[in-house]
Write an enzyme that holds these catalytic residues in place. Structure first.
Site, PDB file in Angstrom:
ATOM      1  N   HIS A  40      -6.840  -5.786   2.591  1.00  0.00           N
ATOM      2  CA  HIS A  40      -5.705  -5.166   3.284  1.00  0.00           C
ATOM      3  C   HIS A  40      -5.085  -6.214   4.211  1.00  0.00           C
ATOM      4  O   HIS A  40      -5.798  -6.830   5.014  1.00  0.00           O
ATOM      5  CB  HIS A  40      -6.166  -3.993   4.155  1.00  0.00           C
ATOM      6  CG  HIS A  40      -6.689  -2.804   3.406  1.00  0.00           C
ATOM      7  ND1 HIS A  40      -5.934  -1.684   3.178  1.00  0.00           N
ATOM      8  CD2 HIS A  40      -7.903  -2.545   2.857  1.00  0.00           C
ATOM      9  CE1 HIS A  40      -6.653  -0.775   2.532  1.00  0.00           C
ATOM     10  NE2 HIS A  40      -7.860  -1.276   2.319  1.00  0.00           N
ATOM     11  N   HIS A  71     -10.113  -5.486  -2.873  1.00  0.00           N
ATOM     12  CA  HIS A  71      -8.764  -5.731  -2.370  1.00  0.00           C
ATOM     13  C   HIS A  71      -8.843  -6.013  -0.884  1.00  0.00           C
ATOM     14  O   HIS A  71      -9.650  -5.431  -0.165  1.00  0.00           O
ATOM     15  CB  HIS A  71      -7.834  -4.537  -2.634  1.00  0.00           C
ATOM     16  CG  HIS A  71      -8.391  -3.225  -2.205  1.00  0.00           C
ATOM     17  ND1 HIS A  71      -9.373  -2.557  -2.905  1.00  0.00           N
ATOM     18  CD2 HIS A  71      -8.125  -2.455  -1.110  1.00  0.00           C
ATOM     19  CE1 HIS A  71      -9.670  -1.426  -2.287  1.00  0.00           C
ATOM     20  NE2 HIS A  71      -8.930  -1.351  -1.185  1.00  0.00           N
ATOM     21  N   ASP A  84       0.850  -1.191   0.000  1.00  0.00           N
ATOM     22  CA  ASP A  84       0.000   0.000   0.000  1.00  0.00           C
ATOM     23  C   ASP A  84       0.889   1.246   0.000  1.00  0.00           C
ATOM     24  O   ASP A  84       1.886   1.323   0.725  1.00  0.00           O
ATOM     25  CB  ASP A  84      -0.904  -0.002   1.242  1.00  0.00           C
ATOM     26  CG  ASP A  84      -2.040   1.002   1.108  1.00  0.00           C
ATOM     27  OD1 ASP A  84      -3.199   0.567   1.008  1.00  0.00           O
ATOM     28  OD2 ASP A  84      -1.763   2.228   1.098  1.00  0.00           O
ATOM     29  N   ILE A  85       0.519   2.208  -0.819  1.00  0.00           N
ATOM     30  CA  ILE A  85       1.347   3.409  -0.978  1.00  0.00           C
ATOM     31  C   ILE A  85       1.308   4.306   0.267  1.00  0.00           C
ATOM     32  O   ILE A  85       2.206   5.125   0.484  1.00  0.00           O
ATOM     33  CB  ILE A  85       0.895   4.187  -2.235  1.00  0.00           C
ATOM     34  CG1 ILE A  85       2.016   5.063  -2.764  1.00  0.00           C
ATOM     35  CG2 ILE A  85      -0.371   4.980  -1.987  1.00  0.00           C
ATOM     36  CD1 ILE A  85       1.772   5.585  -4.162  1.00  0.00           C
TER      37      ILE A  85
HETATM   38  P1  AMP Z   1      -9.911   1.491   0.326  1.00  0.00           P
HETATM   39  O1  AMP Z   1     -10.526   1.467  -1.064  1.00  0.00           O
HETATM   40  O2  AMP Z   1     -10.651   2.415   1.233  1.00  0.00           O
HETATM   41  O3  AMP Z   1      -9.763   0.097   0.891  1.00  0.00           O
HETATM   42  O4  AMP Z   1      -8.443   2.115   0.212  1.00  0.00           O
HETATM   43  C1  AMP Z   1      -7.647   1.930  -0.924  1.00  0.00           C
HETATM   44  C2  AMP Z   1      -6.210   1.728  -0.513  1.00  0.00           C
HETATM   45  O5  AMP Z   1      -5.434   1.702  -1.700  1.00  0.00           O
HETATM   46  C3  AMP Z   1      -5.621   2.834   0.379  1.00  0.00           C
HETATM   47  O6  AMP Z   1      -5.036   2.239   1.541  1.00  0.00           O
HETATM   48  C4  AMP Z   1      -4.559   3.503  -0.513  1.00  0.00           C
HETATM   49  O7  AMP Z   1      -3.433   3.959   0.203  1.00  0.00           O
HETATM   50  C5  AMP Z   1      -4.218   2.393  -1.487  1.00  0.00           C
HETATM   51  N1  AMP Z   1      -3.737   2.889  -2.770  1.00  0.00           N
HETATM   52  C6  AMP Z   1      -4.333   3.783  -3.583  1.00  0.00           C
HETATM   53  N2  AMP Z   1      -3.606   3.997  -4.693  1.00  0.00           N
HETATM   54  C7  AMP Z   1      -2.498   3.210  -4.581  1.00  0.00           C
HETATM   55  C8  AMP Z   1      -1.352   2.976  -5.390  1.00  0.00           C
HETATM   56  N3  AMP Z   1      -1.180   3.607  -6.553  1.00  0.00           N
HETATM   57  N4  AMP Z   1      -0.422   2.097  -4.945  1.00  0.00           N
HETATM   58  C9  AMP Z   1      -0.580   1.463  -3.776  1.00  0.00           C
HETATM   59  N5  AMP Z   1      -1.643   1.622  -2.959  1.00  0.00           N
HETATM   60  C10 AMP Z   1      -2.588   2.490  -3.347  1.00  0.00           C
END
Ligand code: AMP
Length: 128
Positions: free
Chosen positions: A95, A93, A29-30
């Site tokens: 976590h 996704h 995760d970024i």
């Molecule tokens: P959620 O949809 O609420 O589960 O959150 C989406 C997750 O994706 C968040 O924790 C972001 O930090 C992560 N995220 C979004 N864009 C990227 C990316 N380009 N690379 C890695 N993680 C990402």
């Protein structure tokens, strides 16, 4: 239009990949909540976890279990915690959050590590 995660899987957007098989992809995760915070994503886009066809849902959970075992062994953590949210990116996704104590799992609203780890080095360590 394809999701940001489909673009990552296709290599159009960079990421720190830690694992993949033919149907799933895992990357850091970024904006990590804990060190080694990883997202496990099905390559086929689904909006909502519990609407997934049963076989795809089961396969995703098995993939997440494999990645959790990888994180636990490579990062030597006590427990890998998990959650599914999906409000920010509507491409399913899971976590995965490596932790050693309860406090590592931040309270909602306080997510985000204060000091970001070196994601490239961490991904290389997990891939081993
Ligand atoms: P959620 O949809 O609420 O589960 O959150 C989406 C997750 O994706 C968040 O924790 C972001 O930090 C992560 N995220 C979004 N864009 C990227 C990316 N380009 N690379 C890695 N993680 C990402």
């Amino acid at each position: 239009m394809s999701s940001i995660f489909s673009k990552i899987i296709a290599g159009e957007i960079p990421c720190h990949k830690v694992w993949e098989d033919d149907k799933h992809f895992a990357f850091l995760d970024i904006n990590p909540w804990t060190e080694g915070h990883t997202l496990v994503v099905p390559k086929k886009e689904h909006d909502y976890l519990f609407d997934m066809p049963e076989a795809d849902y089961a396969a995703l959970q098995l993939a997440a279990r494999k990645v959790a075992a990888l994180l636990k062994s490579k990062l030597n953590c006590k427990r890998v915690c998990t959650c599914v949210i999906g409000y920010e990116v509507p491409h399913v996704h899971i976590h995965l959050l490596p932790t050693n104590v309860m406090q590592d799992f931040a309270k909602p609203g306080t997510f985000g590590m204060k000091v970001k780890p070196d994601l490239a080095a961490l991904a290389a360590k997990i891939r081993g």
